[in-house]
Motif scaffolding. Structure first.
Motif, mmCIF file in Angstrom:
data_model
loop_
_atom_site.group_PDB
_atom_site.id
_atom_site.type_symbol
_atom_site.label_atom_id
_atom_site.label_comp_id
_atom_site.label_asym_id
_atom_site.label_seq_id
_atom_site.Cartn_x
_atom_site.Cartn_y
_atom_site.Cartn_z
ATOM 1 N N ASP A 143 47.151 -45.798 4.945
ATOM 2 C CA ASP A 143 46.401 -46.348 3.809
ATOM 3 C C ASP A 143 46.688 -45.617 2.475
ATOM 4 O OD1 ASP A 143 45.780 -48.945 5.023
ATOM 5 O OD2 ASP A 143 43.896 -47.771 5.992
ATOM 6 N N GLY A 144 46.772 -44.232 2.754
ATOM 7 C CA GLY A 144 46.754 -43.501 1.509
ATOM 8 C C GLY A 144 47.142 -41.860 1.959
ATOM 9 N N ILE A 160 46.732 -37.508 5.690
ATOM 10 C CA ILE A 160 46.510 -39.009 5.412
ATOM 11 C C ILE A 160 45.260 -39.728 5.727
ATOM 12 C CG2 ILE A 160 49.299 -38.887 5.250
ATOM 13 C CD1 ILE A 160 49.293 -40.020 8.316
ATOM 14 N N GLU A 178 56.872 -37.909 3.815
ATOM 15 C CA GLU A 178 57.114 -39.285 3.615
ATOM 16 C C GLU A 178 58.327 -39.912 4.022
ATOM 17 O OE1 GLU A 178 56.495 -43.020 3.512
ATOM 18 O OE2 GLU A 178 57.870 -42.106 2.103
ATOM 19 N N TRP A 189 50.232 -44.736 -3.616
ATOM 20 C CA TRP A 189 49.422 -43.696 -2.950
ATOM 21 C C TRP A 189 49.225 -42.744 -4.035
ATOM 22 C CZ3 TRP A 189 52.663 -42.569 2.442
ATOM 23 C CH2 TRP A 189 52.379 -43.547 3.078
ATOM 24 N N GLU A 192 46.767 -44.425 -6.725
ATOM 25 C CA GLU A 192 45.430 -44.335 -6.482
ATOM 26 C C GLU A 192 44.549 -43.291 -6.770
ATOM 27 O OE1 GLU A 192 45.882 -47.320 -2.483
ATOM 28 O OE2 GLU A 192 46.045 -45.369 -2.347
#
Length: 443
Positions: A143-144, A160, A178, A189, A192
């Motif tokens: 999720d991020g 993470i 990543e 990400w 956010e």
């Protein structure tokens, strides 16, 4: 040069594809633990999977990429050979219809193993997960990023957050890598956390591929044969690639707005429009063993992470998450392997993750120039002086390749990233290119 303060306790790799598995193998030589997470439910023998839609299409590993993977997974090439995929000389096993004739069938000294991307991934996954300090968590949706903010220097990624088997979970890590590819959510990400989205550079030839697997290798001629698209004169292309387990992959390509059909009749009819009957003849003699898969609007896109202001410490992105290429040039897996192979040396040098993103940009620069110089010929108004000069030179070079095996060998070595494009500017090549013109390019 700034030093990093990374502890080599735990690294998390997001994505269990080619780039992620190569990165895991590299990191396992320096970290106590490496955890690979992927949203797909991956079994040891998983083949085609949702997270890798490009796996249905043609891939082949350039020789330099094979060498990088051999460094990461010693004995890999012999293992694949023992499973029934021999090593071939590229100049003998692959033949393409160039704009003025067929590429010469001569030894090049460049070796390849023709196999599908999913098959290669099964070998890499088996080898990576055999390492004692590597773990794979499947059905893991990231999720991020967990970010420690800094008012003075770059922020620091601490791990993470996501959902594993539906349960919320945080993974703390000293380094997050990543590698989820074209669909990477890294820009989101970052934003956010109030950080800017990375700048991007995109060049599209509006390329479309339609592929299907068949029973049997080509009945005659080389294992890989066909005609590729070539800007701006050839908008349709296609090829047959003999692969593992006595299967063949037929790929049809369209550029500059051409759309390959996905119905049975249209697929066969499209093959009859190609400048060589190779694909048409193969289709008429072999039975399919799967559906037709099509991917549209493929392009070259580079996220300019090396120019990102205050790149977060403890975060790396590599592979297609940073830069992906028009697949026709077969550069993606090789670039990902080269980037992963650079990780141990960077970790030993103790420089920052920002410095490493600069290193990755240097790996990307030459294949990017090669791919985009060709594709910009579909959109000449977007082409700068460098791209126009490169394509002019290529147009002068290509007509000489069918009749000059030594020149083709040099050209193939550049394609396989064994040698710099500067090798095509050697005096002997310049005399050929700038001398009497070869026959004109044919459509």
């Amino acid at each position: 040069m700034r030093k990093n303060s990374l502890q080599h306790e735990h690294a998390v790799v997001v994505g269990a594809g080619i780039a992620g598995l190569c990165a895991a193998a590299a990191l396992a030589t320096r970290f106590v633990r490496v955890t690979v997470v992927d949203r797909d439910d991956i079994a040891p023998d998983s083949w085609f999977r949702r997270g890798v839609p490009q796996g249905h299409h043609a891939h082949y590993l350039l020789e330099r990429g094979a060498m990088a993977m051999e460094d990461l997974f010693p004995g890999l090439r012999a293992e694949i050979k023992a499973a029934g995929v021999p090593v071939h000389d590229f100049g003998i096993v692959a033949r393409f219809l160039l704009p003025t004739g067929w590429s010469p069938l001569h030894e090049t000294g460049i070796t390849i193993q023709p196999l599908s991307r999913p098959y290669l991934e099964t070998f890499l996954r088996r080898r990576a997960l055999a390492l004692d300090n590597v773990t794979l968590l499947t059905d893991f949706h990231v999720d991020g990023l967990n970010l420690a903010r800094s008012h003075k220097g770059p922020h620091h990624v601490r791990g993470i957050r996501g959902r594993h088997n539906g349960q919320a979970v945080d993974l703390t890590a000293n380094l997050v890598v990543e590698t989820t590819g074209r669909g990477s959510r890294l820009p989101r990400w970052l934003t956010e956390h109030g950080l800017p989205a990375p700048r991007e550079r995109e060049i599209s030839a509006r390329v479309v591929y339609a592929s299907r697997i068949y029973h049997g290798h080509p009945d005659s001629g080389p294992l890989i044969q066909g005609a590729l698209v070539y800007a701006p004169t050839r908008r349709r292309g296609g090829a047959v690639l003999g692969m593992e387990n006595d299967t063949g992959l037929v790929i049809l390509a369209g550029a500059d707005g051409e759309l390959c059909p996905t119905d049975e009749e249209g697929f066969a009819a499209y093959a009859t429009t190609l400048p060589t009957p190779v694909v048409r003849d193969y289709l008429s003699a072999h039975e399919p063993c799967g559906p037709i898969h099509r991917t549209t609007n493929l392009s070259n896109r580079w996220r300019l992470l090396h120019r990102y202001p205050k790149w977060p410490h403890g975060l790396i992105a590599l592979g297609d998450s940073v830069c992906y290429f028009n697949p026709i040039y077969a550069q993606g897996m090789t670039v990902a392997a080269l980037q992963a192979a650079a990780l141990p040396g960077w970790l030993d040098g103790h420089t920052t993750t920002r410095i490493f993103q600069h290193k990755l940009a240097r790996i990307i620069r030459t294949p990017w120039l090669m791919a985009t110089s060709a594709d910009l010929a579909w959109a000449p108004r977007q082409a700068g002086a460098t791209a126009r000069a490169a394509h002019w030179y290529l147009d002068r070079l290509m007509p000489h390749l069918p009749a000059k095996p030594d020149l083709y060998r040099r050209f193939a070595s550049v394609q396989h990233m064994r040698r710099s494009p500067a090798t095509l500017l050697a005096p002997s090549v310049l005399r050929t290119v700038l001398g009497p013109a070869a026959p004109p390019l044919c459509p």
